[in-house]
Write a protein that holds these residues in place. Structure first.
Motif, PDB file in Angstrom:
ATOM      1  N   ASP A  44       4.366 -21.639  -4.939  1.00  0.00           N
ATOM      2  CA  ASP A  44       4.687 -22.696  -5.896  1.00  0.00           C
ATOM      3  C   ASP A  44       5.853 -22.232  -6.756  1.00  0.00           C
ATOM      4  O   ASP A  44       6.095 -21.035  -6.895  1.00  0.00           O
ATOM      5  N   ALA A  45       6.575 -23.176  -7.307  1.00  0.00           N
ATOM      6  CA  ALA A  45       7.687 -22.872  -8.195  1.00  0.00           C
ATOM      7  C   ALA A  45       7.757 -23.963  -9.254  1.00  0.00           C
ATOM      8  O   ALA A  45       7.136 -25.017  -9.105  1.00  0.00           O
ATOM      9  N   ASN A  46       8.484 -23.695 -10.316  1.00  0.00           N
ATOM     10  CA  ASN A  46       8.632 -24.684 -11.373  1.00  0.00           C
ATOM     11  C   ASN A  46      10.117 -24.890 -11.673  1.00  0.00           C
ATOM     12  O   ASN A  46      10.964 -24.152 -11.166  1.00  0.00           O
ATOM     13  N   PRO A  47      10.453 -25.876 -12.479  1.00  0.00           N
ATOM     14  CA  PRO A  47      11.864 -26.132 -12.779  1.00  0.00           C
ATOM     15  C   PRO A  47      12.598 -24.931 -13.385  1.00  0.00           C
ATOM     16  O   PRO A  47      13.783 -24.745 -13.125  1.00  0.00           O
ATOM     17  N   ALA A  48      11.910 -24.111 -14.160  1.00  0.00           N
ATOM     18  CA  ALA A  48      12.570 -22.938 -14.745  1.00  0.00           C
ATOM     19  C   ALA A  48      12.990 -21.948 -13.659  1.00  0.00           C
ATOM     20  O   ALA A  48      14.084 -21.384 -13.716  1.00  0.00           O
ATOM     21  N   ALA A  49      12.129 -21.748 -12.668  1.00  0.00           N
ATOM     22  CA  ALA A  49      12.484 -20.863 -11.553  1.00  0.00           C
ATOM     23  C   ALA A  49      13.654 -21.442 -10.778  1.00  0.00           C
ATOM     24  O   ALA A  49      14.580 -20.726 -10.384  1.00  0.00           O
ATOM     25  N   SER A  50      13.621 -22.740 -10.574  1.00  0.00           N
ATOM     26  CA  SER A  50      14.704 -23.422  -9.870  1.00  0.00           C
ATOM     27  C   SER A  50      16.033 -23.240 -10.599  1.00  0.00           C
ATOM     28  O   SER A  50      17.060 -22.929  -9.987  1.00  0.00           O
ATOM     29  N   GLU A  51      16.000 -23.395 -11.901  1.00  0.00           N
ATOM     30  CA  GLU A  51      17.219 -23.237 -12.701  1.00  0.00           C
ATOM     31  C   GLU A  51      17.701 -21.792 -12.689  1.00  0.00           C
ATOM     32  O   GLU A  51      18.895 -21.519 -12.523  1.00  0.00           O
ATOM     33  N   LEU A  52      16.771 -20.848 -12.853  1.00  0.00           N
ATOM     34  CA  LEU A  52      17.129 -19.437 -12.885  1.00  0.00           C
ATOM     35  C   LEU A  52      17.771 -19.001 -11.568  1.00  0.00           C
ATOM     36  O   LEU A  52      18.790 -18.301 -11.558  1.00  0.00           O
TER      37      LEU A  52
ATOM     38  N   GLN B  80      19.025 -21.003  -9.325  1.00  0.00           N
ATOM     39  CA  GLN B  80      20.026 -21.990  -8.931  1.00  0.00           C
ATOM     40  C   GLN B  80      19.768 -22.492  -7.506  1.00  0.00           C
ATOM     41  O   GLN B  80      20.680 -22.594  -6.686  1.00  0.00           O
ATOM     42  N   LEU B  81      18.474 -22.782  -7.256  1.00  0.00           N
ATOM     43  CA  LEU B  81      18.024 -23.307  -5.967  1.00  0.00           C
ATOM     44  C   LEU B  81      17.029 -24.420  -6.225  1.00  0.00           C
ATOM     45  O   LEU B  81      16.271 -24.370  -7.198  1.00  0.00           O
ATOM     46  N   PRO B  82      16.971 -25.417  -5.340  1.00  0.00           N
ATOM     47  CA  PRO B  82      15.915 -26.417  -5.483  1.00  0.00           C
ATOM     48  C   PRO B  82      14.552 -25.761  -5.234  1.00  0.00           C
ATOM     49  O   PRO B  82      14.449 -24.790  -4.481  1.00  0.00           O
ATOM     50  N   MET B  83      13.518 -26.266  -5.884  1.00  0.00           N
ATOM     51  CA  MET B  83      12.185 -25.693  -5.725  1.00  0.00           C
ATOM     52  C   MET B  83      11.782 -25.626  -4.257  1.00  0.00           C
ATOM     53  O   MET B  83      11.136 -24.676  -3.828  1.00  0.00           O
ATOM     54  N   GLU B  84      12.184 -26.616  -3.473  1.00  0.00           N
ATOM     55  CA  GLU B  84      11.836 -26.652  -2.053  1.00  0.00           C
ATOM     56  C   GLU B  84      12.438 -25.464  -1.293  1.00  0.00           C
ATOM     57  O   GLU B  84      11.921 -25.069  -0.248  1.00  0.00           O
ATOM     58  N   SER B  85      13.527 -24.910  -1.808  1.00  0.00           N
ATOM     59  CA  SER B  85      14.158 -23.753  -1.161  1.00  0.00           C
ATOM     60  C   SER B  85      13.530 -22.436  -1.595  1.00  0.00           C
ATOM     61  O   SER B  85      13.784 -21.403  -0.985  1.00  0.00           O
ATOM     62  N   ILE B  86      12.743 -22.458  -2.650  1.00  0.00           N
ATOM     63  CA  ILE B  86      12.071 -21.257  -3.147  1.00  0.00           C
ATOM     64  C   ILE B  86      10.697 -21.123  -2.509  1.00  0.00           C
ATOM     65  O   ILE B  86      10.319 -20.056  -2.013  1.00  0.00           O
ATOM     66  N   ILE B  87       9.962 -22.220  -2.495  1.00  0.00           N
ATOM     67  CA  ILE B  87       8.601 -22.225  -1.946  1.00  0.00           C
ATOM     68  C   ILE B  87       8.664 -21.898  -0.460  1.00  0.00           C
ATOM     69  O   ILE B  87       9.478 -22.438   0.276  1.00  0.00           O
ATOM     70  N   GLY B  88       7.813 -20.967  -0.048  1.00  0.00           N
ATOM     71  CA  GLY B  88       7.747 -20.571   1.357  1.00  0.00           C
ATOM     72  C   GLY B  88       8.592 -19.359   1.702  1.00  0.00           C
ATOM     73  O   GLY B  88       8.570 -18.882   2.832  1.00  0.00           O
ATOM     74  N   THR B  89       9.319 -18.839   0.716  1.00  0.00           N
ATOM     75  CA  THR B  89      10.126 -17.645   0.959  1.00  0.00           C
ATOM     76  C   THR B  89       9.406 -16.413   0.422  1.00  0.00           C
ATOM     77  O   THR B  89       8.509 -16.513  -0.415  1.00  0.00           O
ATOM     78  N   HIS B  90       9.807 -15.243   0.914  1.00  0.00           N
ATOM     79  CA  HIS B  90       9.245 -13.993   0.404  1.00  0.00           C
ATOM     80  C   HIS B  90       9.861 -13.714  -0.960  1.00  0.00           C
ATOM     81  O   HIS B  90      11.070 -13.901  -1.157  1.00  0.00           O
ATOM     82  N   HIS B  91       9.026 -13.287  -1.899  1.00  0.00           N
ATOM     83  CA  HIS B  91       9.505 -13.104  -3.281  1.00  0.00           C
ATOM     84  C   HIS B  91      10.682 -12.159  -3.380  1.00  0.00           C
ATOM     85  O   HIS B  91      11.563 -12.346  -4.213  1.00  0.00           O
ATOM     86  N   THR B  92      10.764 -11.148  -2.522  1.00  0.00           N
ATOM     87  CA  THR B  92      11.857 -10.183  -2.637  1.00  0.00           C
ATOM     88  C   THR B  92      13.211 -10.785  -2.266  1.00  0.00           C
ATOM     89  O   THR B  92      14.246 -10.238  -2.636  1.00  0.00           O
ATOM     90  N   ARG B  93      13.201 -11.902  -1.573  1.00  0.00           N
ATOM     91  CA  ARG B  93      14.464 -12.552  -1.208  1.00  0.00           C
ATOM     92  C   ARG B  93      15.273 -12.946  -2.451  1.00  0.00           C
ATOM     93  O   ARG B  93      16.484 -13.092  -2.390  1.00  0.00           O
ATOM     94  N   HIS B  94      14.600 -13.097  -3.560  1.00  0.00           N
ATOM     95  CA  HIS B  94      15.250 -13.587  -4.772  1.00  0.00           C
ATOM     96  C   HIS B  94      15.666 -12.481  -5.735  1.00  0.00           C
ATOM     97  O   HIS B  94      16.048 -12.763  -6.864  1.00  0.00           O
TER      98      HIS B  94
END
Length: 72
Positions: A24-32, A34-48
């Motif tokens: 899961d992700a929230n708008p703050a993570a998306s802003e930080l 600079q990716l849409p939430m859909e691009s964050i969810i489902g990825t490995h945390h270390t990718r970021h």
């Protein structure tokens, strides 16, 4: 609550403790990131993390996951 407990609580429920996949992700993570939430969810945390930090981020995540077993 210790800093380790606070970080664990923040990660709990948004990152799978076994796989490290972001659930899961929230708008703050998306802003930080600079990716849409859909691009964050489902990825490995270390990718970021920047590449030089990924190994230490994975080690910290492992310590936080083990903290779950000792927190109760």
């Amino acid at each position: 609550m210790s800093l380790e407990e606070q970080v664990y609580q923040a990660l709990r429920g948004i990152t799978d403790p076994e796989s490290g996949i972001i659930l899961d992700a929230n708008p703050a993570a998306s802003e930080l990131l600079q990716l849409p939430m859909e691009s964050i969810i489902g990825t490995h945390h270390t990718r970021h993390y920047p590449i030089p930090w990924r190994e230490s981020a994975e080690e910290l995540f492992g310590r936080l996951v083990r903290f779950e077993d000792t927190a109760d």
